[in-house]
Design an enzyme around this catalytic site. Structure first.
Site, PDB file in Angstrom:
ATOM      1  N   TYR A   1     -14.195   4.084  22.748  1.00 49.10           N
ATOM      2  CA  TYR A   1     -13.133   3.136  22.384  1.00 49.10           C
ATOM      3  C   TYR A   1     -13.702   1.977  21.569  1.00 49.10           C
ATOM      4  CZ  TYR A   1      -8.872   0.414  22.765  1.00 49.10           C
ATOM      5  OH  TYR A   1      -7.733  -0.280  22.471  1.00 49.10           O
TER       6      TYR A   1
ATOM      7  N   PHE B   1       1.799  -0.115  -6.568  1.00 43.54           N
ATOM      8  CA  PHE B   1       2.209   1.184  -6.050  1.00 43.54           C
ATOM      9  C   PHE B   1       3.444   0.956  -5.164  1.00 43.54           C
ATOM     10  CE2 PHE B   1       1.813   4.689  -2.904  1.00 43.54           C
ATOM     11  CZ  PHE B   1       2.046   5.707  -3.793  1.00 43.54           C
ATOM     12  N   ASP B   2       4.246   1.993  -4.935  1.00 46.76           N
ATOM     13  CA  ASP B   2       5.541   1.767  -4.262  1.00 46.76           C
ATOM     14  C   ASP B   2       5.405   1.135  -2.880  1.00 46.76           C
ATOM     15  OD1 ASP B   2       4.573   4.159  -3.218  1.00 46.76           O
ATOM     16  OD2 ASP B   2       6.454   5.251  -3.378  1.00 46.76           O
TER      17      ASP B   2
ATOM     18  N   ASP C   1      -6.833  -2.357  -5.079  1.00 46.56           N
ATOM     19  CA  ASP C   1      -6.270  -1.192  -4.399  1.00 46.56           C
ATOM     20  C   ASP C   1      -7.153  -0.031  -4.816  1.00 46.56           C
ATOM     21  OD1 ASP C   1      -4.959   1.167  -3.760  1.00 46.56           O
ATOM     22  OD2 ASP C   1      -2.961   0.340  -4.082  1.00 46.56           O
TER      23      ASP C   1
ATOM     24  N   ALA D   1      -7.579   3.110  -3.866  1.00 49.47           N
ATOM     25  CA  ALA D   1      -7.232   4.499  -3.508  1.00 49.47           C
ATOM     26  C   ALA D   1      -8.007   5.516  -4.355  1.00 49.47           C
ATOM     27  CB  ALA D   1      -5.733   4.719  -3.654  1.00 49.47           C
TER      28      ALA D   1
ATOM     29  N   LYS E   1      -6.885   9.605  -0.550  1.00 45.74           N
ATOM     30  CA  LYS E   1      -7.145   9.950  -1.949  1.00 45.74           C
ATOM     31  C   LYS E   1      -8.651  10.147  -2.100  1.00 45.74           C
ATOM     32  CE  LYS E   1      -2.830   8.448  -2.060  1.00 45.74           C
ATOM     33  NZ  LYS E   1      -2.419   7.088  -1.840  1.00 45.74           N
TER      34      LYS E   1
ATOM     35  N   HIS F   1      13.314   6.986  -2.338  1.00 49.53           N
ATOM     36  CA  HIS F   1      13.012   8.327  -2.837  1.00 49.53           C
ATOM     37  C   HIS F   1      12.601   9.301  -1.734  1.00 49.53           C
ATOM     38  CE1 HIS F   1       9.381   5.895  -2.883  1.00 49.53           C
ATOM     39  NE2 HIS F   1       8.672   6.982  -2.798  1.00 49.53           N
TER      40      HIS F   1
END
Ligand SMILES: *Cc1c(COP(=O)(O)O)cnc(C)c1O
Length: 454
Positions: free
Chosen positions: A76, A128-129, A218, A220, A261, A444
């Site tokens: 843990y 990004f969305d 970001d 990714a 990604k 979407h």
């Protein structure tokens, strides 16, 4: 680095485990699409032959990653697997504070809750969305500042993911202290998976610093972006991919990352910062929503697989194959009459649905029309990136064919090109769609649609 002298692109791996894919009858596809409310997100996996919906969490793990899973430490607190991940992130990114999260949007949520107050402004090359949704959910304004080339699908400029520096200066001057964060999304997913140049990252970093505003990346697709800097930006061909990545992160105050990604894992993410006080705020939020700081919403084995995947993503043979195979895909589509965004992106090919279906205005969702036609024709699943995903502010009506990492071979891609050729041949007969039902955020994913004709 040795150039690849052959015309044929080979996958720099061989296949150790195989997974059958469904081959459907056209009538079964038509029934499935109706049942899904004409929204490809609502298809079942068993109804899809080639799944190019996303490159997120859909990659194949390597034998080393599967081995690392077995060695994952499920303690843990103080897990060995966390220390292993932290060491890799220190090596590649250099951020002292490394918080694992279950996926990229968890990092964005924590970032938004701690650093983005209501009324604030966040600047990004293109949000990004999920990033946009979190900024807006916090009551702040998410401003996109892409370069003009990003909006010209046929412009072959090498770094169409760059931020518009004049627009950045203007936004910093206009919004002043309301600007609480400057972000760069690498690669610029919403603007066609296009890379950001090192020169642009340096310039954005310098401006954010001068304005006293934190600069976050970001990350990714940091590895794919590093490849494009290596192969396209003068002076960087002699740099290793690791050194390019290190230089990128050295310019930032922190990063969010969806490891689904360029971490080449099926689940996982990261939130990093240099700032001790900010790290404390992040950890408090992390414990509330994700878990103890040495596992952050993941199992120990997930951390172990991420540690290995982050390193593999920077392998030169892998990145060369990935970029070349996506360029091959884009060129194949272009040759059969499908307009694609130029140059090919790092993780996907983007069909210019607005150009393919000039008879449909944005409100009639030309991207959805193309995506649904590709499914009906050959069971290919893609995603609209246009009016449905970004209501009112989609600069282009695109269909993204995202390529999962290390999953499909060249024959799968050749099949998709053949399917797309058939759709292109009857493009003038494709009708539009309307929205029957939509949720308040990220519509979407679950909107229900209906064809406007027949
Ligand atoms: C996927 C993605 C995210 C969100 O990450 P999830 O892991 O899907 O939550 C954020 N930014 C970019 C650029 C992405 O591609």
């Amino acid at each position: 680095m040795e150039p690849w002298p052959w015309k044929t692109i080979i996958e720099p791996f061989r296949i150790k485990a195989v997974e059958p894919i469904p081959l459907l009858h056209p009538a079964e596809r038509a029934a499935a699409l109706r049942r899904a409310g004409h929204n490809l997100f609502k298809l079942l996996a068993d109804e899809v032959t080639i799944d190019l919906l996303t490159d997120s969490g859909t990659g194949s793990m390597s034998a080393s990653q599967w081995g690392a899973l077995m060695e994952g430490d499920e303690s843990y607190a103080g897990s060995r697997s966390f220390l292993q991940l932290q060491a890799v992130v220190h090596d590649i990114m250099g951020f002292p504070h490394v918080l694992p999260v279950h996926q990229g949007r968890a990092a964005e949520r924590i970032l938004a809750r701690t650093l983005i107050p209501p009324g604030a402004v966040v600047l990004n090359n293109t949000h990004f969305d999920t990033t946009r949704a979190h900024v807006e959910q916090a009551g702040a304004l998410a401003l996109d500042l892409p370069v003009a080339e990003a909006l010209r699908p046929q412009d072959g400029s090498p770094f169409k993911g760059d931020m518009d520096l004049a627009a950045l200066d203007a936004a910093l001057a206009e919004h002043g202290s309301k600007v609480v964060m400057v972000m760069l999304t690498l690669t610029n997913n919403a603007a066609g998976g296009q890379p950001v140049s090192m020169a642009n990252i340096e310039a954005v970093s310098a401006r954010a610093r001068a304005a006293g505003v934190p600069f976050y990346i970001d990350a990714a697709r940091f590895a794919e972006n590093s490849w494009f800097i290596h192969s396209r930006e003068p002076g960087y061909d002699r740099w290793s991919l690791l050194d390019i990545a290190r230089r990128i992160f050295s310019l930032a105050d922190g990063c969010t990352m969806s490891a689904k990604k360029d971490g080449i894992v099926n689940i996982g993410g990261l939130l990093c910062t240099r700032d001790d006080k900010v790290a404390e705020l992040f950890r408090n939020e992390l414990i509330l929503s994700e878990g103890f700081p040495t596992y952050g919403g993941l199992a120990g084995r997930d951390l172990a697989a991420m540690a290995v995947g982050l390193g593999e993503a920077l392998d030169v043979d892998y990145l060369r194959y990935r970029a070349k195979s996506i360029a091959y895909f884009a060129e194949g589509l272009r040759q059969v009459g499908v307009p694609v965004v130029q140059p090919a992106g790092g993780h996907a090919v983007f069909i210019d649905a607005g150009a393919l279906l000039p008879h449909l205005p944005a409100e009639q969702l030309p991207g959805v029309a193309v995506a649904n036609a590709l499914y009906l024709e050959g069971g290919v699943r893609s995603v609209e990136i246009g009016e449905l995903m970004f209501p009112g502010h989609a600069p282009l009506q695109l269909v993204r064919l995202a390529v999962p990492r290390r999953v499909y071979t060249q024959s799968h891609i050749d099949y998709v090109i053949e399917v797309a050729a058939k759709v292109a041949a009857r493009s003038s007969t494709l009708g539009g769609y309307r929205i029957v039902h939509e949720p308040p955020f990220l519509r979407h994913f679950s909107a229900e649609l209906a064809p406007l004709q027949g």
